[in-house]
Design a protein around this motif. Structure first.
Motif, PDB file in Angstrom:
ATOM      1  N   GLN A  23       0.882  -1.131   0.120  1.00 12.11           N
ATOM      2  CA  GLN A  23       0.033   0.005   0.132  1.00 12.11           C
ATOM      3  C   GLN A  23       0.799   1.152   0.050  1.00 12.11           C
ATOM      4  O   GLN A  23       2.082   1.298   0.645  1.00 12.11           O
ATOM      5  CB  GLN A  23      -0.900   0.012   1.221  1.00 12.11           C
ATOM      6  CG  GLN A  23      -0.296   0.220   2.560  1.00 12.11           C
ATOM      7  CD  GLN A  23      -0.006  -1.428   3.208  1.00 12.11           C
ATOM      8  OE1 GLN A  23       0.320  -2.051   2.416  1.00 12.11           O
ATOM      9  NE2 GLN A  23       0.515  -1.172   4.754  1.00 12.11           N
ATOM     10  N   SER A  24       0.262   2.343  -0.574  1.00 12.98           N
ATOM     11  CA  SER A  24       1.155   3.785  -0.181  1.00 12.98           C
ATOM     12  C   SER A  24      -0.292   4.867  -0.180  1.00 12.98           C
ATOM     13  O   SER A  24      -1.280   4.375  -0.192  1.00 12.98           O
ATOM     14  CB  SER A  24       1.715   4.013  -1.563  1.00 12.98           C
ATOM     15  OG  SER A  24       0.652   4.343  -2.617  1.00 12.98           O
ATOM     16  N   PHE A  33     -10.744   6.255  -3.271  1.00 13.06           N
ATOM     17  CA  PHE A  33      -9.551   5.803  -2.380  1.00 13.06           C
ATOM     18  C   PHE A  33      -9.293   6.929  -1.562  1.00 13.06           C
ATOM     19  O   PHE A  33      -7.812   7.094  -1.649  1.00 13.06           O
ATOM     20  CB  PHE A  33      -8.448   5.261  -3.172  1.00 13.06           C
ATOM     21  CG  PHE A  33      -8.841   4.189  -4.095  1.00 13.06           C
ATOM     22  CD1 PHE A  33      -9.238   4.042  -5.243  1.00 13.06           C
ATOM     23  CD2 PHE A  33      -8.694   2.812  -3.370  1.00 13.06           C
ATOM     24  CE1 PHE A  33      -9.737   2.981  -6.019  1.00 13.06           C
ATOM     25  CE2 PHE A  33      -8.904   1.371  -4.258  1.00 13.06           C
ATOM     26  CZ  PHE A  33      -9.303   1.742  -5.301  1.00 13.06           C
ATOM     27  N   SER A  34     -10.226   7.657  -1.128  1.00 12.75           N
ATOM     28  CA  SER A  34      -9.754   8.859  -0.521  1.00 12.75           C
ATOM     29  C   SER A  34     -10.299   8.945   0.966  1.00 12.75           C
ATOM     30  O   SER A  34     -11.352   8.059   1.286  1.00 12.75           O
ATOM     31  CB  SER A  34     -10.259  10.152  -1.248  1.00 12.75           C
ATOM     32  OG  SER A  34     -11.636  10.113  -0.967  1.00 12.75           O
ATOM     33  N   PHE A  35      -9.553   9.596   1.844  1.00 12.36           N
ATOM     34  CA  PHE A  35      -9.762   9.718   3.324  1.00 12.36           C
ATOM     35  C   PHE A  35      -9.656  11.046   3.756  1.00 12.36           C
ATOM     36  O   PHE A  35      -8.619  11.220   4.520  1.00 12.36           O
ATOM     37  CB  PHE A  35      -9.173   8.680   4.083  1.00 12.36           C
ATOM     38  CG  PHE A  35      -9.797   8.606   5.630  1.00 12.36           C
ATOM     39  CD1 PHE A  35      -8.968   8.614   6.704  1.00 12.36           C
ATOM     40  CD2 PHE A  35     -11.219   8.143   6.002  1.00 12.36           C
ATOM     41  CE1 PHE A  35      -9.483   8.434   8.007  1.00 12.36           C
ATOM     42  CE2 PHE A  35     -11.637   8.175   7.081  1.00 12.36           C
ATOM     43  CZ  PHE A  35     -10.754   8.073   8.200  1.00 12.36           C
ATOM     44  N   ASN A  36     -10.337  12.089   3.195  1.00 11.34           N
ATOM     45  CA  ASN A  36      -9.931  13.500   3.595  1.00 11.34           C
ATOM     46  C   ASN A  36     -10.484  13.976   4.854  1.00 11.34           C
ATOM     47  O   ASN A  36     -11.422  13.664   5.464  1.00 11.34           O
ATOM     48  CB  ASN A  36     -10.695  14.270   2.409  1.00 11.34           C
ATOM     49  CG  ASN A  36      -9.914  14.315   1.038  1.00 11.34           C
ATOM     50  OD1 ASN A  36      -9.005  13.584   0.900  1.00 11.34           O
ATOM     51  ND2 ASN A  36     -10.553  14.954   0.248  1.00 11.34           N
ATOM     52  N   LEU A  37      -9.490  14.671   5.319  1.00  8.19           N
ATOM     53  CA  LEU A  37      -9.738  15.338   6.748  1.00  8.19           C
ATOM     54  C   LEU A  37     -10.527  16.692   6.699  1.00  8.19           C
ATOM     55  O   LEU A  37      -9.995  17.500   5.908  1.00  8.19           O
ATOM     56  CB  LEU A  37      -8.488  15.467   7.688  1.00  8.19           C
ATOM     57  CG  LEU A  37      -8.554  15.831   9.017  1.00  8.19           C
ATOM     58  CD1 LEU A  37      -9.242  14.853   9.852  1.00  8.19           C
ATOM     59  CD2 LEU A  37      -7.199  16.157   9.804  1.00  8.19           C
ATOM     60  N   ARG A  38     -11.405  17.241   7.597  1.00 10.46           N
ATOM     61  CA  ARG A  38     -12.207  18.344   7.636  1.00 10.46           C
ATOM     62  C   ARG A  38     -12.403  18.733   8.764  1.00 10.46           C
ATOM     63  O   ARG A  38     -12.373  18.032   9.918  1.00 10.46           O
ATOM     64  CB  ARG A  38     -13.328  18.453   6.888  1.00 10.46           C
ATOM     65  CG  ARG A  38     -13.181  17.646   5.330  1.00 10.46           C
ATOM     66  CD  ARG A  38     -14.601  17.877   4.735  1.00 10.46           C
ATOM     67  NE  ARG A  38     -15.704  16.915   5.079  1.00 10.46           N
ATOM     68  CZ  ARG A  38     -16.337  16.252   4.490  1.00 10.46           C
ATOM     69  NH1 ARG A  38     -15.781  15.948   3.356  1.00 10.46           N
ATOM     70  NH2 ARG A  38     -17.277  15.467   4.798  1.00 10.46           N
ATOM     71  N   LYS A  39     -12.228  20.115   9.042  1.00 10.88           N
ATOM     72  CA  LYS A  39     -12.744  20.802  10.215  1.00 10.88           C
ATOM     73  C   LYS A  39     -13.458  22.033   9.691  1.00 10.88           C
ATOM     74  O   LYS A  39     -12.676  22.891   9.005  1.00 10.88           O
ATOM     75  CB  LYS A  39     -11.649  21.137  11.160  1.00 10.88           C
ATOM     76  CG  LYS A  39     -12.139  21.698  12.381  1.00 10.88           C
ATOM     77  CD  LYS A  39     -10.992  21.606  13.538  1.00 10.88           C
ATOM     78  CE  LYS A  39     -11.498  22.253  14.584  1.00 10.88           C
ATOM     79  NZ  LYS A  39     -10.522  22.476  15.863  1.00 10.88           N
ATOM     80  N   TYR A  89      -5.192   6.750  -0.968  1.00 17.05           N
ATOM     81  CA  TYR A  89      -4.306   5.656  -0.829  1.00 17.05           C
ATOM     82  C   TYR A  89      -4.375   4.624  -1.952  1.00 17.05           C
ATOM     83  O   TYR A  89      -5.099   4.743  -2.782  1.00 17.05           O
ATOM     84  CB  TYR A  89      -4.872   5.110   0.329  1.00 17.05           C
ATOM     85  CG  TYR A  89      -6.060   4.328   0.272  1.00 17.05           C
ATOM     86  CD1 TYR A  89      -7.247   5.130   0.728  1.00 17.05           C
ATOM     87  CD2 TYR A  89      -6.067   3.155  -0.024  1.00 17.05           C
ATOM     88  CE1 TYR A  89      -8.400   4.366   0.605  1.00 17.05           C
ATOM     89  CE2 TYR A  89      -7.500   2.288  -0.018  1.00 17.05           C
ATOM     90  CZ  TYR A  89      -8.475   3.326   0.424  1.00 17.05           C
ATOM     91  OH  TYR A  89      -9.733   2.602   0.220  1.00 17.05           O
ATOM     92  N   SER A  90      -3.691   3.767  -1.990  1.00 14.12           N
ATOM     93  CA  SER A  90      -3.604   2.669  -3.001  1.00 14.12           C
ATOM     94  C   SER A  90      -3.476   1.605  -2.385  1.00 14.12           C
ATOM     95  O   SER A  90      -2.245   1.267  -1.559  1.00 14.12           O
ATOM     96  CB  SER A  90      -2.407   3.100  -4.125  1.00 14.12           C
ATOM     97  OG  SER A  90      -1.044   2.924  -3.624  1.00 14.12           O
TER      98      SER A  90
END
Lengths: 115, 114
Positions: free
Chosen positions: B2-3, B72-78, B25-26
């Motif tokens: 993974q990367s 394939f995303s996991f974005n962080l938000r505030k 991520y991959s």
């Protein structure tokens, strides 16, 4: 209570010396890790132990030798220290569930400076 | 293997601005996903994690992240950052089975201007 603790917090030493860093976790986890964080903040795993057995050994010079006397402790001994070993070393621990869920908890880090 | 890619290396925002940090991520299979935060001179602390279920996860200090499997995303938000959010943020992935390793992105440095 500190869940994952490391000693020492800071370590300044001369090239060629041998030094050890100690890690202890009181979370009851069965897996422990050593990570290296370089000057650019990049984190890379070095070693992983599960119940005192080495399970991950990344491409690390054999001057680095981990030792796990029991599943709550994982020490890192470094022989013949070199300038490039200067970094922050983090210990971590985790416990994997039967469903494959696992969270790693990190210690406070040991800042190693080789002169 | 993974990367993880974090495209934003350094983000500078004013207090009260909204934040979104990207993470892609991959890996071909199921993964566990994490965001860790490292305040200056300190260790990594877990902000939030995703294992399964609701793809919108809430963490500590008002942070949330959305898992979008197709991207394939996991974005962080505030929604509104504070000066105390100044830190380094790391996305990480871990395949759930086998002797896999936790793989970190290169980190995003967040600077909040008062």
């Amino acid at each position: 209570d500190t869940a994952v603790s490391q000693t020492p917090k800071y370590l300044v030493t001369q090239m060629g010396n041998d030094k050890s860093i100690k890690c202890e976790q009181n979370l009851g986890h069965d897996t422990m890790y050593w990570y290296k964080q370089d000057s650019k903040k990049f984190l890379k795993i070095m070693f992983s132990y599960n119940n005192k057995e080495l399970i991950i050994n990344e491409t690390v010079p054999n001057r680095f030798s981990p030792k796990s006397p029991d599943k709550a402790h994982l020490n890192l001994h470094i022989n013949s220290l070199e300038l490039g070993d200067s970094a922050v070393y983090f210990c971590a621990s985790s416990q994997r569930t039967s469903g494959g869920q696992e969270t790693q908890y990190f210690g406070p880090g040991t800042r190693l400076l080789v002169l | 293997a993974q990367s993880v890619s974090q495209h934003n290396h350094h983000v500078i925002l004013s207090e009260a601005a909204s934040l979104e940090l990207g993470c892609n991520y991959s890996y071909g299979g199921t993964v566990n996903l994490f965001w860790y935060v490292q305040y200056p001179g300190q260790h990594l602390q877990l902000l939030l994690k995703y294992f399964s279920g609701d793809p919108l996860v809430k963490g500590i200090k008002g942070f949330e992240a959305e898992f979008i499997k197709s991207k394939f995303s996991f974005n962080l938000r505030k929604p509104s950052v504070q000066w105390s959010d100044t830190a380094e943020y790391f996305c990480a992935v871990l395949p759930p089975f086998g002797n896999e390793k936790l793989t970190f992105g290169t980190g995003t440095r967040l600077t909040i201007i008062p």
